[in-house]
Design a protein around this motif. Structure first.
Motif, PDB file in Angstrom:
ATOM      1  N   VAL A  72     -42.742  -0.070  11.244  1.00  0.00           N
ATOM      2  CA  VAL A  72     -42.883  -0.807   9.991  1.00  0.00           C
ATOM      3  C   VAL A  72     -42.236   0.013   8.886  1.00  0.00           C
ATOM      4  N   PHE A  73     -41.981  -0.642   7.755  1.00  0.00           N
ATOM      5  CA  PHE A  73     -41.372   0.043   6.622  1.00  0.00           C
ATOM      6  C   PHE A  73     -42.405   0.185   5.521  1.00  0.00           C
ATOM      7  N   ARG A  74     -42.504   1.379   4.980  1.00  0.00           N
ATOM      8  CA  ARG A  74     -43.412   1.672   3.873  1.00  0.00           C
ATOM      9  C   ARG A  74     -42.548   2.062   2.668  1.00  0.00           C
ATOM     10  N   PRO A  75     -42.482   1.194   1.642  1.00  0.00           N
ATOM     11  CA  PRO A  75     -41.620   1.474   0.486  1.00  0.00           C
ATOM     12  C   PRO A  75     -42.145   2.632  -0.364  1.00  0.00           C
ATOM     13  N   VAL A  76     -41.200   3.316  -1.041  1.00  0.00           N
ATOM     14  CA  VAL A  76     -41.565   4.421  -1.935  1.00  0.00           C
ATOM     15  C   VAL A  76     -42.304   3.880  -3.147  1.00  0.00           C
ATOM     16  N   ASN A  77     -41.709   2.902  -3.801  1.00  0.00           N
ATOM     17  CA  ASN A  77     -42.321   2.303  -4.988  1.00  0.00           C
ATOM     18  C   ASN A  77     -42.707   0.876  -4.649  1.00  0.00           C
ATOM     19  N   GLY A  78     -43.958   0.642  -4.575  1.00  0.00           N
ATOM     20  CA  GLY A  78     -44.393  -0.697  -4.255  1.00  0.00           C
ATOM     21  C   GLY A  78     -45.582  -0.683  -3.327  1.00  0.00           C
ATOM     22  N   VAL A  79     -45.996  -1.847  -3.002  1.00  0.00           N
ATOM     23  CA  VAL A  79     -47.171  -2.006  -2.175  1.00  0.00           C
ATOM     24  C   VAL A  79     -46.744  -2.282  -0.745  1.00  0.00           C
TER      25      VAL A  79
END
Length: 83
Positions: A72-79
């Motif tokens: 999965v992808f976990r963004p730096v800025n964001g939810v």
């Protein structure tokens, strides 16, 4: 023969330069080991580290698929939104 199957979730394609067209229809990758899968994730993260990180999550024991883990992808800025 591959012993560790990983499936890429929707967030990978929504938030990174990786494209679904570059993968099989099932969006699965086969690796010889968990370590090889982790190495692939690390290599991919070098390409878009400023956007966030791909993370490898072991499939739940009750998961009935043939998949050992999910990317999965976990963004730096964001939810982070689980897919």
């Amino acid at each position: 023969m591959a012993d560790y199957i990983v499936e890429l979730k929707d967030s990978v394609f929504r938030e990174t330069p990786l494209a679904e067209a570059d993968f099989d229809d099932d969006r699965q990758l086969a690796f010889d080991s968990k370590a090889d899968a982790e190495e692939w994730v690390t290599e991919q993260n070098r390409n878009h580290a400023s956007m966030g990180q791909l993370t490898l999550h072991t499939a739940h024991p009750a998961d009935t698929s043939a998949v050992d883990a999910y990317v999965v992808f976990r963004p730096v800025n964001g939810v982070w939104v689980p897919d």
